[in-house]
Write a protein that holds these residues in place. Structure first.
Motif, PDB file in Angstrom:
ATOM      1  N   ALA A 123      14.219   8.950   9.713  1.00  0.00           N
ATOM      2  CA  ALA A 123      13.784   7.960   9.556  1.00  0.00           C
ATOM      3  C   ALA A 123      12.714   7.506   8.806  1.00  0.00           C
ATOM      4  O   ALA A 123      12.734   6.850   8.276  1.00  0.00           O
ATOM      5  N   TRP A 124      11.959   9.327   8.287  1.00  0.00           N
ATOM      6  CA  TRP A 124      11.089   9.363   7.800  1.00  0.00           C
ATOM      7  C   TRP A 124      11.102   8.601   6.092  1.00  0.00           C
ATOM      8  O   TRP A 124      11.350   8.093   5.322  1.00  0.00           O
ATOM      9  N   GLY A 125      13.221   8.963   6.013  1.00  0.00           N
ATOM     10  CA  GLY A 125      13.507   9.030   4.197  1.00  0.00           C
ATOM     11  C   GLY A 125      13.531   7.284   4.424  1.00  0.00           C
ATOM     12  O   GLY A 125      14.014   6.522   3.090  1.00  0.00           O
ATOM     13  N   ARG A 126      14.259   6.430   5.437  1.00  0.00           N
ATOM     14  CA  ARG A 126      14.392   5.208   5.348  1.00  0.00           C
ATOM     15  C   ARG A 126      13.378   4.150   5.463  1.00  0.00           C
ATOM     16  O   ARG A 126      13.346   3.969   4.314  1.00  0.00           O
ATOM     17  N   THR A 127      11.875   4.590   5.636  1.00  0.00           N
ATOM     18  CA  THR A 127      10.887   3.935   5.470  1.00  0.00           C
ATOM     19  C   THR A 127      10.518   4.379   4.388  1.00  0.00           C
ATOM     20  O   THR A 127       9.701   3.878   3.550  1.00  0.00           O
ATOM     21  N   THR A 185      11.258   0.338  -2.401  1.00  0.00           N
ATOM     22  CA  THR A 185      11.974  -0.771  -2.217  1.00  0.00           C
ATOM     23  C   THR A 185      11.081  -2.622  -2.702  1.00  0.00           C
ATOM     24  O   THR A 185      11.390  -3.175  -3.344  1.00  0.00           O
ATOM     25  N   ALA A 186      10.119  -2.121  -1.657  1.00  0.00           N
ATOM     26  CA  ALA A 186       9.133  -3.251  -1.472  1.00  0.00           C
ATOM     27  C   ALA A 186       7.928  -3.202  -2.579  1.00  0.00           C
ATOM     28  O   ALA A 186       7.848  -4.377  -3.363  1.00  0.00           O
ATOM     29  N   SER A 187       7.970  -2.261  -3.655  1.00  0.00           N
ATOM     30  CA  SER A 187       7.381  -1.642  -4.611  1.00  0.00           C
ATOM     31  C   SER A 187       7.921  -2.716  -5.838  1.00  0.00           C
ATOM     32  O   SER A 187       7.638  -3.082  -6.912  1.00  0.00           O
ATOM     33  N   ALA A 188       9.356  -1.912  -5.322  1.00  0.00           N
ATOM     34  CA  ALA A 188      10.145  -4.000  -6.831  1.00  0.00           C
ATOM     35  C   ALA A 188       9.594  -4.672  -6.290  1.00  0.00           C
ATOM     36  O   ALA A 188       9.714  -5.362  -7.665  1.00  0.00           O
ATOM     37  N   PHE A 189       9.394  -5.388  -5.748  1.00  0.00           N
ATOM     38  CA  PHE A 189       9.613  -6.698  -5.118  1.00  0.00           C
ATOM     39  C   PHE A 189       8.790  -7.020  -5.334  1.00  0.00           C
ATOM     40  O   PHE A 189       8.199  -8.156  -5.731  1.00  0.00           O
ATOM     41  N   PHE A 190       7.376  -6.436  -5.186  1.00  0.00           N
ATOM     42  CA  PHE A 190       6.429  -6.925  -5.134  1.00  0.00           C
ATOM     43  C   PHE A 190       5.957  -6.296  -7.309  1.00  0.00           C
ATOM     44  O   PHE A 190       5.242  -7.812  -7.640  1.00  0.00           O
ATOM     45  N   ALA A 241       4.869   6.118   0.052  1.00  0.00           N
ATOM     46  CA  ALA A 241       6.674   6.050  -0.884  1.00  0.00           C
ATOM     47  C   ALA A 241       6.088   7.967  -0.935  1.00  0.00           C
ATOM     48  O   ALA A 241       7.539   9.054  -0.931  1.00  0.00           O
ATOM     49  N   LEU A 242       5.276   8.258  -1.871  1.00  0.00           N
ATOM     50  CA  LEU A 242       5.311   9.615  -2.241  1.00  0.00           C
ATOM     51  C   LEU A 242       4.482  10.376  -1.454  1.00  0.00           C
ATOM     52  O   LEU A 242       5.102  12.015  -1.304  1.00  0.00           O
ATOM     53  N   LEU A 274       1.230  12.532  14.530  1.00  0.00           N
ATOM     54  CA  LEU A 274       0.079  11.409  14.558  1.00  0.00           C
ATOM     55  C   LEU A 274      -0.552  11.089  13.122  1.00  0.00           C
ATOM     56  O   LEU A 274      -0.528  10.635  13.283  1.00  0.00           O
ATOM     57  N   PRO A 275      -1.313  11.739  12.126  1.00  0.00           N
ATOM     58  CA  PRO A 275      -1.751  11.601  11.367  1.00  0.00           C
ATOM     59  C   PRO A 275      -0.806  11.159  10.665  1.00  0.00           C
ATOM     60  O   PRO A 275      -0.958   9.372   9.777  1.00  0.00           O
ATOM     61  N   ALA A 276       0.489  11.016   9.995  1.00  0.00           N
ATOM     62  CA  ALA A 276       0.854  10.785   9.197  1.00  0.00           C
ATOM     63  C   ALA A 276       1.761   9.256   9.650  1.00  0.00           C
ATOM     64  O   ALA A 276       1.997   8.337   9.276  1.00  0.00           O
ATOM     65  N   VAL A 277       1.796   9.281  11.045  1.00  0.00           N
ATOM     66  CA  VAL A 277       1.626   8.482  11.673  1.00  0.00           C
ATOM     67  C   VAL A 277       1.252   6.381  11.529  1.00  0.00           C
ATOM     68  O   VAL A 277       1.131   6.110  10.929  1.00  0.00           O
ATOM     69  N   LEU A 278       0.137   7.148  11.635  1.00  0.00           N
ATOM     70  CA  LEU A 278      -1.381   6.519  11.705  1.00  0.00           C
ATOM     71  C   LEU A 278      -1.458   6.208   9.643  1.00  0.00           C
ATOM     72  O   LEU A 278      -1.986   5.242   9.606  1.00  0.00           O
TER      73      LEU A 278
END
Length: 110
Positions: A22-26, A32-37, A59-60, A86-90
């Protein structure tokens, strides 16, 4: 034949593996969003560069912390005491909200 390190919890496919996927997909979605931007650069100009910087940084950060997070969850499963990161999710949620707000701001101001 290559040797693989055994999983600390002894059962591949359990929660740590699904969480890592799931983290890999995120991470992939943010990259991918970076490329669209970047495709918006001719339309909105230099201010749009804030968006790929935020999404690329998020992403990094996920990439750099993935191994530590997986190891902690695997050992937690083996010891029957898993706690949410929790810190990573936040921070990931904050990056998503910041991307949305900055995107709206850039579009409205331009």
């Amino acid at each position: 034949m290559a040797s693989r390190a055994p999983n600390p919890h002894g059962d591949p496919g359990l929660q740590p593996e699904r969480t890592a996927l799931a983290w890999g997909r995120t991470m992939l979605a943010l990259a991918t969003a970076s490329a669209f931007f970047l495709r918006w650069l001719p339309t909105y100009g230099a201010p749009i560069l804030m968006l790929p910087v935020i999404s690329g940084s998020a992403a990094l950060a996920i990439y750099l912390t993935q191994r530590r997070r997986y190891r902690a969850r695997s050992h937690g499963l083996a010891g029957e005491s898993i706690e949410a990161d929790l810190p990573a999710v936040l921070w990931t949620a904050f990056a998503g909200v910041a991307l949305g707000c900055m995107g709206i701001l850039v579009v409205l101001v331009s």
